[in-house]
Scaffold this active site. Structure first.
Site, PDB file in Angstrom:
ATOM      1  N   ARG A  19       0.836  -1.204   0.000  1.00 12.22           N
ATOM      2  CA  ARG A  19       0.000   0.000   0.000  1.00 12.22           C
ATOM      3  C   ARG A  19       0.871   1.255   0.000  1.00 12.22           C
ATOM      4  O   ARG A  19       2.047   1.200   0.295  1.00 12.22           O
ATOM      5  CB  ARG A  19      -0.904   0.029   1.242  1.00 12.22           C
ATOM      6  N   GLY A  20       0.281   2.386  -0.307  1.00 15.30           N
ATOM      7  CA  GLY A  20       0.908   3.687  -0.147  1.00 15.30           C
ATOM      8  C   GLY A  20       2.252   3.847  -0.843  1.00 15.30           C
ATOM      9  O   GLY A  20       2.437   3.465  -2.002  1.00 15.30           O
ATOM     10  N   ILE A  21       3.221   4.430  -0.113  1.00 17.49           N
ATOM     11  CA  ILE A  21       4.555   4.674  -0.655  1.00 17.49           C
ATOM     12  C   ILE A  21       5.193   3.367  -1.118  1.00 17.49           C
ATOM     13  O   ILE A  21       5.857   3.325  -2.152  1.00 17.49           O
ATOM     14  CB  ILE A  21       5.446   5.372   0.396  1.00 17.49           C
ATOM     15  N   ASN A  92      10.708   0.123   4.107  1.00 14.33           N
ATOM     16  CA  ASN A  92       9.587   1.058   4.116  1.00 14.33           C
ATOM     17  C   ASN A  92       8.539   0.707   5.169  1.00 14.33           C
ATOM     18  O   ASN A  92       7.670   1.510   5.448  1.00 14.33           O
ATOM     19  CB  ASN A  92       8.957   1.066   2.710  1.00 14.33           C
ATOM     20  N   GLY A  94       6.615  -0.220   8.776  1.00 19.46           N
ATOM     21  CA  GLY A  94       6.595   0.369  10.111  1.00 19.46           C
ATOM     22  C   GLY A  94       5.172   0.423  10.635  1.00 19.46           C
ATOM     23  O   GLY A  94       4.216   0.298   9.877  1.00 19.46           O
ATOM     24  N   ILE A  95       5.066   0.588  11.933  1.00 25.02           N
ATOM     25  CA  ILE A  95       3.738   0.709  12.532  1.00 25.02           C
ATOM     26  C   ILE A  95       3.639   2.008  13.302  1.00 25.02           C
ATOM     27  O   ILE A  95       4.622   2.533  13.823  1.00 25.02           O
ATOM     28  CB  ILE A  95       3.406  -0.475  13.475  1.00 25.02           C
ATOM     29  N   TYR A 164       7.023   5.613  18.808  1.00 21.02           N
ATOM     30  CA  TYR A 164       7.140   5.764  17.358  1.00 21.02           C
ATOM     31  C   TYR A 164       8.150   6.838  16.994  1.00 21.02           C
ATOM     32  O   TYR A 164       8.933   6.677  16.084  1.00 21.02           O
ATOM     33  CB  TYR A 164       5.777   6.103  16.758  1.00 21.02           C
TER      34      TYR A 164
END
Length: 165
Positions: A19-21, A92, A94-95, A164
């Site tokens: 998803r996304g980037i 890429n 991460g949470i 984070y």
């Protein structure tokens, strides 16, 4: 603005690629001619659709719970199994924990989970990728390339997200 990018004969690992980037990076690397393995955690249907879109012969989705160096080692090994080498790592994944929690209320479990995924797994990816890059024959002037994607939160911090940020 159009640009030319050739990644022919290169193999890339992109984490968080469904998803996304991450998905945009998978598409770009595939269009540039790279063979791509990308990881996903939960978005199986999106990952499978993306692999089909990019061409399953040269683009593979791998389910991975990147939660530390051991899972990173297994993912790097899967790339080698699929395509025989690894030239580019794009870390890429991460949470961002769902709950806003002040540091004095944060559980040790939340702290460790975020650090394990966002830092320990990235360390493992870099460690095992670099070892692979050094061990394999070079196809260009560099042994390989490592790209670490980060959040602006790491630059400026975010209230209630010390794990984070």
């Amino acid at each position: 603005m159009p640009f030319s990018l050739s990644l022919s004969n290169k193999v890339a690992l992109i984490t968080g690629g469904s998803r996304g980037i991450g998905a945009a990076t998978v598409r770009m690397f595939s269009a540039a001619g790279a063979k791509v393995v990308f990881s996903y955690q939960k978005a199986r249907s999106q990952a499978e659709d993306l692999a089909k879109e990019c061409g399953e012969a040269s683009c593979r989705a791998v389910a991975s719970d990147l939660n530390g160096p051991d899972s990173a080692r297994a993912l790097v090994a899967e790339v080698i199994k699929q395509f025989g080498r690894l030239d580019i790592l794009v870390a890429n994944h991460g949470i961002w924990p769902a709950e806003d929690v002040a540091i004095d209320k944060m559980t040790d479990e939340q702290w460790r989970s975020t650090i394990s995924i966002n830092l320990d797994a990235v360390f493992g990816l870099a460690k095992y990728t670099v070892a692979q890059m050094k061990a394999q024959p070079r196809t260009g002037s560099a042994a390989g390339h490592v790209v670490l994607i980060s959040s602006t939160s790491g630059q400026r911090g975010e209230a209630f997200h010390c794990d984070y940020s």
